[in-house]
Design a protein around this motif. Structure first.
Motif: not given
Length: 212
Positions: A176-178, A91-97, A17-24, A70-75
């Motif tokens: 759960t659905s998440d 950058q990935i927002t609202r991180v999912k399992i 549920g958090s936001n994160m960034t990873m970089e190269c 589709n899993d990453f659209v808008g995130r």
């Protein structure tokens, strides 16, 4: 010199549920010629043969809408302002399992190279819902503990004398659905009035515990 992509941090462990960034990082040598730059971020999950496109910048241009699964659209997005510094930051927002996995960062800029970054997602069993009910018509009580998290937690029961009562408990879980584990543990016991009972959710992989 050989064109080399580098990763300052090869492993990220982030909260669901958090936001994160990873970089190269890649060598720019002077000012960036954006038209020559291609950046590809892909994700591969364990047990899946096909990679998912997370974000693609080709010859300095991002597709509109972005070329991504589709899993990453808008995130998922690329921080374009950092490219001139030789930093490809995803950058990935609202991180999912389901975001967990191995991420390929491929850079083509007067040379080609790539590296992999691992993302692990955790969801702490923060809140434990505890209930105590009397069994109708019996001199027994039912103690129920329920919580959600990831990965799957073990539930331990004990009383004040730290006697382990886990063997007597009935622990079940649903997904759960998440993609979180909804874990419920029920202990039926004949109470000793002076005793306090506690349930502990222990997340072995994260070495974290929460008790009620």
């Amino acid at each position: 010199a050989l064109f080399t992509v580098e990763v300052p941090q090869p492993l990220y462990i982030v909260e669901h549920g958090s936001n994160m960034t990873m970089e190269c990082r890649f060598p720019v040598n002077g000012s960036l010629n954006l038209g020559l730059l291609t950046v590809v971020w892909e994700q591969k999950r364990q047990g899946q043969s096909k990679s998912k496109e997370v974000y693609v910048l080709r010859n300095g241009k991002a597709f509109s809408p972005p070329q991504q699964h589709n899993d990453f659209v808008g995130r998922a997005t690329l921080l374009h302002s950092e490219l001139k510094l030789g930093r490809a930051i995803l950058q990935i927002t609202r991180v999912k399992i389901t975001d967990a996995g191995s991420y390929l960062c491929l850079i083509n800029y007067r040379g080609v190279d790539y590296k992999y970054i691992t993302l692990k997602v955790k969801a702490s069993y923060k809140t434990i819902n505890a209930q105590v009910m009397r069994k109708p018509g019996e001199d027994k009580f039912v103690f129920k503990c329920q919580s959600e998290g990831f990965p799957l937690a073990q539930v331990f029961w004990q009383n004040e004398k730290t006697v382990d009562l886990s063997e007597s408990a009935d622990t079940t879980y649903t997904l759960t659905s998440d993609g979180l584990y909804n874990v419920t543990s029920i202990l039926t016991f004949k109470p000793n009035m002076s005793d306090n009972y506690s349930c502990v959710f222990w997340n072995k992989q994260l070495n974290g515990e929460t008790s009620a």
